[in-house]
Design a protein around this motif. Structure first.
Motif, PDB file in Angstrom:
ATOM      1  N   SER A  55      24.935 -22.847 -19.068  1.00  0.00           N
ATOM      2  CA  SER A  55      24.382 -21.618 -19.957  1.00  0.00           C
ATOM      3  C   SER A  55      24.288 -22.529 -21.310  1.00  0.00           C
ATOM      4  N   ILE A  56      25.065 -23.558 -21.450  1.00  0.00           N
ATOM      5  CA  ILE A  56      24.955 -24.280 -22.575  1.00  0.00           C
ATOM      6  C   ILE A  56      23.469 -25.004 -22.549  1.00  0.00           C
ATOM      7  N   ILE A  57      23.212 -25.463 -21.527  1.00  0.00           N
ATOM      8  CA  ILE A  57      21.898 -26.260 -21.554  1.00  0.00           C
ATOM      9  C   ILE A  57      20.871 -25.169 -21.539  1.00  0.00           C
ATOM     10  N   ILE A  58      20.909 -24.017 -21.069  1.00  0.00           N
ATOM     11  CA  ILE A  58      19.749 -22.937 -21.107  1.00  0.00           C
ATOM     12  C   ILE A  58      19.704 -22.451 -22.449  1.00  0.00           C
ATOM     13  N   SER A  59      20.704 -22.346 -23.321  1.00  0.00           N
ATOM     14  CA  SER A  59      20.985 -21.784 -24.615  1.00  0.00           C
ATOM     15  C   SER A  59      20.383 -22.946 -25.571  1.00  0.00           C
ATOM     16  N   ALA A  60      20.459 -24.204 -25.276  1.00  0.00           N
ATOM     17  CA  ALA A  60      20.048 -25.230 -26.142  1.00  0.00           C
ATOM     18  C   ALA A  60      18.462 -25.325 -25.808  1.00  0.00           C
ATOM     19  N   LYS A  61      17.990 -25.234 -24.721  1.00  0.00           N
ATOM     20  CA  LYS A  61      16.611 -25.275 -24.549  1.00  0.00           C
ATOM     21  C   LYS A  61      16.061 -24.077 -25.387  1.00  0.00           C
ATOM     22  N   GLU A  62      16.546 -22.837 -25.057  1.00  0.00           N
ATOM     23  CA  GLU A  62      16.138 -21.715 -25.794  1.00  0.00           C
ATOM     24  C   GLU A  62      15.965 -21.952 -27.456  1.00  0.00           C
ATOM     25  N   LEU A  63      17.205 -22.644 -27.937  1.00  0.00           N
ATOM     26  CA  LEU A  63      17.182 -22.753 -29.374  1.00  0.00           C
ATOM     27  C   LEU A  63      15.922 -23.772 -29.643  1.00  0.00           C
ATOM     28  N   LYS A  64      15.732 -24.900 -28.795  1.00  0.00           N
ATOM     29  CA  LYS A  64      14.662 -25.681 -29.367  1.00  0.00           C
ATOM     30  C   LYS A  64      13.512 -25.130 -29.345  1.00  0.00           C
ATOM     31  N   GLU A  65      13.000 -24.336 -28.267  1.00  0.00           N
ATOM     32  CA  GLU A  65      11.860 -23.312 -28.168  1.00  0.00           C
ATOM     33  C   GLU A  65      11.717 -22.421 -29.387  1.00  0.00           C
ATOM     34  N   THR A  66      12.993 -21.987 -29.833  1.00  0.00           N
ATOM     35  CA  THR A  66      12.878 -21.026 -31.096  1.00  0.00           C
ATOM     36  C   THR A  66      12.426 -21.731 -32.322  1.00  0.00           C
ATOM     37  N   VAL A  67      12.831 -23.019 -32.286  1.00  0.00           N
ATOM     38  CA  VAL A  67      12.715 -23.766 -33.542  1.00  0.00           C
ATOM     39  C   VAL A  67      11.048 -24.054 -33.512  1.00  0.00           C
ATOM     40  N   GLN A  68      10.625 -24.481 -32.317  1.00  0.00           N
ATOM     41  CA  GLN A  68       9.012 -24.901 -32.300  1.00  0.00           C
ATOM     42  C   GLN A  68       7.960 -23.575 -32.668  1.00  0.00           C
ATOM     43  N   LYS A  69       8.735 -22.352 -32.004  1.00  0.00           N
ATOM     44  CA  LYS A  69       7.895 -21.241 -32.242  1.00  0.00           C
ATOM     45  C   LYS A  69       8.095 -20.410 -33.505  1.00  0.00           C
ATOM     46  N   LYS A  70       9.008 -21.025 -34.089  1.00  0.00           N
ATOM     47  CA  LYS A  70       9.459 -20.408 -35.653  1.00  0.00           C
ATOM     48  C   LYS A  70       9.788 -18.982 -35.518  1.00  0.00           C
ATOM     49  N   GLY A  71      10.627 -19.001 -34.395  1.00  0.00           N
ATOM     50  CA  GLY A  71      11.403 -17.555 -34.148  1.00  0.00           C
ATOM     51  C   GLY A  71      12.471 -17.203 -34.817  1.00  0.00           C
ATOM     52  N   ASP A  72      13.211 -16.107 -34.577  1.00  0.00           N
ATOM     53  CA  ASP A  72      14.431 -15.711 -35.097  1.00  0.00           C
ATOM     54  C   ASP A  72      15.581 -16.623 -34.505  1.00  0.00           C
ATOM     55  N   LYS A  74      31.513 -24.559 -14.856  1.00  0.00           N
ATOM     56  CA  LYS A  74      30.190 -24.983 -14.670  1.00  0.00           C
ATOM     57  C   LYS A  74      29.203 -23.911 -14.934  1.00  0.00           C
ATOM     58  N   VAL A  75      29.465 -22.727 -14.842  1.00  0.00           N
ATOM     59  CA  VAL A  75      28.416 -21.786 -15.576  1.00  0.00           C
ATOM     60  C   VAL A  75      28.255 -21.795 -16.834  1.00  0.00           C
ATOM     61  N   ASN A  76      29.267 -22.226 -17.698  1.00  0.00           N
ATOM     62  CA  ASN A  76      29.405 -22.244 -19.316  1.00  0.00           C
ATOM     63  C   ASN A  76      28.470 -23.351 -19.421  1.00  0.00           C
ATOM     64  N   TYR A  77      28.707 -24.549 -18.601  1.00  0.00           N
ATOM     65  CA  TYR A  77      27.945 -25.950 -18.855  1.00  0.00           C
ATOM     66  C   TYR A  77      26.327 -25.589 -18.850  1.00  0.00           C
ATOM     67  N   PHE A  93      23.131 -32.188 -24.927  1.00  0.00           N
ATOM     68  CA  PHE A  93      23.764 -31.153 -23.989  1.00  0.00           C
ATOM     69  C   PHE A  93      23.066 -31.515 -22.639  1.00  0.00           C
ATOM     70  N   GLU A  94      21.901 -31.761 -22.351  1.00  0.00           N
ATOM     71  CA  GLU A  94      21.289 -31.842 -21.297  1.00  0.00           C
ATOM     72  C   GLU A  94      21.852 -33.422 -20.647  1.00  0.00           C
ATOM     73  N   SER A  95      21.888 -34.243 -21.361  1.00  0.00           N
ATOM     74  CA  SER A  95      22.234 -35.453 -21.015  1.00  0.00           C
ATOM     75  C   SER A  95      23.894 -35.969 -20.757  1.00  0.00           C
ATOM     76  N   THR A  96      24.771 -35.165 -21.167  1.00  0.00           N
ATOM     77  CA  THR A  96      26.116 -35.299 -20.967  1.00  0.00           C
ATOM     78  C   THR A  96      26.502 -34.848 -19.689  1.00  0.00           C
ATOM     79  N   PRO A  97      27.179 -35.680 -18.825  1.00  0.00           N
ATOM     80  CA  PRO A  97      27.513 -35.311 -17.417  1.00  0.00           C
ATOM     81  C   PRO A  97      28.528 -34.116 -17.465  1.00  0.00           C
ATOM     82  N   PHE A  98      28.538 -33.311 -16.531  1.00  0.00           N
ATOM     83  CA  PHE A  98      29.459 -32.041 -16.761  1.00  0.00           C
ATOM     84  C   PHE A  98      30.933 -32.796 -16.302  1.00  0.00           C
TER      85      PHE A  98
END
Length: 190
Positions: free
Chosen positions: A19-36, A14-17, A179-184
């Protein structure tokens, strides 16, 4: 395996699941902000590898392929669209949408000078440009792509790359949303 060990395994999953959702959102934000992308991508990869679900790893592989193509942010796509639009309007000798703000002399000169519009398709295209811009600002890339495809075939070549860039972002976002839409999967609930 005892009950405590089973609960511990489930808790780690559950923690990994999450963490995946949070990491996926961070990646999406990074793409939108043109970050590293490196840190966000590595975080997501780490958590996916820890969960060891093949379908998650497959989706991650697709994300890596898309990111290698250089995903553009929504803001960048709007700017690219407006550049193409301006180019087409100049080619058609039609007033650019921003003439009144960019250069007042040019704006007032255009009021005095009479320009002949070549055909009625030009005014339809102007309306479509406005509609597409509205869709872009609303964040509706798929509809914007569909609307661009209805513009005169004379302009198809100017929009080919832009359409491909939009499709890449739409695909990237749908993969991230997976990742968000796939049930744990809790596994065995005994």
């Amino acid at each position: 395996m005892g009950r405590v060990e089973s609960l511990e395994v489930l808790l780690n999953k559950k923690v990994n699941y999450f963490s995946i959702i949070i990491s996926a959102k961070e990646l999406k934000e990074t793409v939108q902000k043109k970050g590293d992308l490196g840190k966000s991508l590595n975080n997501l990869k780490y958590h996916i590898e820890n969960l060891s679900y093949q379908n998650y790893q497959d989706v991650f592989s697709q994300i890596e392929v898309l990111l290698a193509k250089d995903i553009k942010s929504r803001g960048e796509l709007i700017i690219l669209f407006e550049d193409i639009e301006s180019s087409i309007l100049r080619d058609k000798n039609l007033p650019d949408k921003d003439n009144s703000l960019d250069n007042p002399v040019k704006y007032f000169s255009s009021l005095v000078r009479i320009k002949k519009i070549e055909d009625s398709d030009s005014s339809k295209d102007l309306n479509k440009f406005s509609k597409i811009r509205k869709l872009l600002y609303q964040g509706n890339l798929t509809e914007a792509i569909n609307e661009v495809k209805t513009i005169s075939p004379d302009y198809e070549h100017k929009f080919e790359n832009w359409i491909e860039l939009c499709k890449n972002l739409v695909k990237f976002e749908s993969l991230i949303n997976f990742f968000e839409s796939t049930p744990f999967d809790t596994g065995n609930n005994n």
